[in-house]
Design an enzyme around this catalytic site. Structure first.
Site: not given
Length: 316
Positions: A115, A157, A185, A239
């Site tokens: 994040c 992640k 990601h 997403a």
């Protein structure tokens, strides 16, 4: 919604690793703030999604407060599996305590190391963890040693570093600590809308002997297939593409009306708050409504107004 022991026994837990051993690319719904809750997970599972994540939950709050547990986590006994609960954490024991609470109700946990939001990084959560490989390793190892269920998965992640060698090092340390799989990601912390570095995901995949999941800018099933070929990833996590089209993994180019009908039925059955119910529809109908229709639909302010609009315009 953490229930009593009878609920626990009836919970249809699964081994998520079975998906990665199936020989098929695993189709995954990403953790999305506000959006990847039980009702939406129920919808995408109807349309060929194999594995779902919860929105990110702050582990310390979850451990400390029963109120936080009830508001942040909801599941059901039958259809909501396999399910991964994503936590934000920065201390190994706090993550373990959260994992122990959730273990009877979910199939695994995921540590958020990706994040990029300022609040998360300033609190020591999310993407700043990619610069703390020893801490990530310690957290994975702690959960592995304290959760008795060998089928309970522990994944992470991440985002990538500018210097990819550092990312490979992080991943290899996590693998040595017993991580089940790693979702990558393919952007750095600073990158937002720049092209995804699928070549970096491929290098990470080639450096690991555990499954690697590719994430970033996948909008259609064709995109998912292309990214799989580019990266050799074992799974594809989506997403925004699923928000726009929850039937994406089933091969639909845009949201079919049946999917909109399914969402209405599921959301009403789950008592989904109006704002969430309406926002999901706005995303789903983005590609199939005109500018003029959007102007009207997007300002509707009650469930009954939305239901009337759908019935009048689309027969839903």
């Amino acid at each position: 919604m953490i229930g009593d022991s009878r609920e626990t026994k009836e919970c249809q837990l699964k081994d998520p690793m079975d998906l990665f051993h199936s020989g098929q690319v695993v189709k995954i719904c990403a953790p999305m703030v506000r959006y990847s809750k039980l009702a939406f997970r129920t919808l995408v599972r109807k349309y060929s999604c194999d594995l779902c994540y919860t929105p990110m939950i702050v582990a310390a709050d979850f451990v400390r407060s029963a109120k936080a547990r009830d508001s942040e986590f909801t599941t059901n006994k039958v259809g909501d599996h396999p399910l991964i609960v994503q936590f934000a954490a920065k201390e190994a024991q706090v993550l373990c305590d959260a994992a122990r609470i959730i273990c009877p109700f979910a199939d695994g946990i995921d540590l958020n190391c990706g994040c990029p939001q300022r609040w998360a990084i300033s609190e020591g959560y999310g993407a700043c963890l990619i610069n703390k490989p020893e801490l990530v390793k310690d957290m994975v190892r702690h959960v592995r040693s304290q959760i008795d269920n060998p089928k309970f998965s522990v994944s992470i992640k991440i985002r990538i570093h500018e210097d990819l060698k550092r990312t490979v090092d992080l991943c290899q340390k996590a693998e040595a600590a017993g991580v089940s799989w790693i979702t990558v990601h393919g952007r750095s912390i600073e990158e937002r809308h720049q092209p995804v570095h699928y070549d970096a995901i491929k290098i990470i995949k080639q450096s690991m002997s555990i499954p690697v999941v590719a994430n970033g800018d996948i909008k259609t099933l064709k995109d998912a297939e292309n990214v799989h070929h580019l990266t050799e990833a074992d799974g594809i996590m989506v997403a925004r593409g699923l928000l726009a089209n929850p039937a994406m993994f089933a091969g639909y180019e845009e949201t079919p009306f049946q999917c909109i009908q399914d969402w209405v039925d599921i959301a009403l059955e789950h008592g989904t708050p109006f704002t969430c119910f309406h926002h999901h529809l706005m995303y789903m109908m983005e590609r199939i409504t005109s500018k003029q229709e959007k102007k009207v639909f997007n300002v509707l302010s009650s469930t009954s107004a939305v239901l009337d609009y759908l019935n009048d315009h689309y027969g839903v």
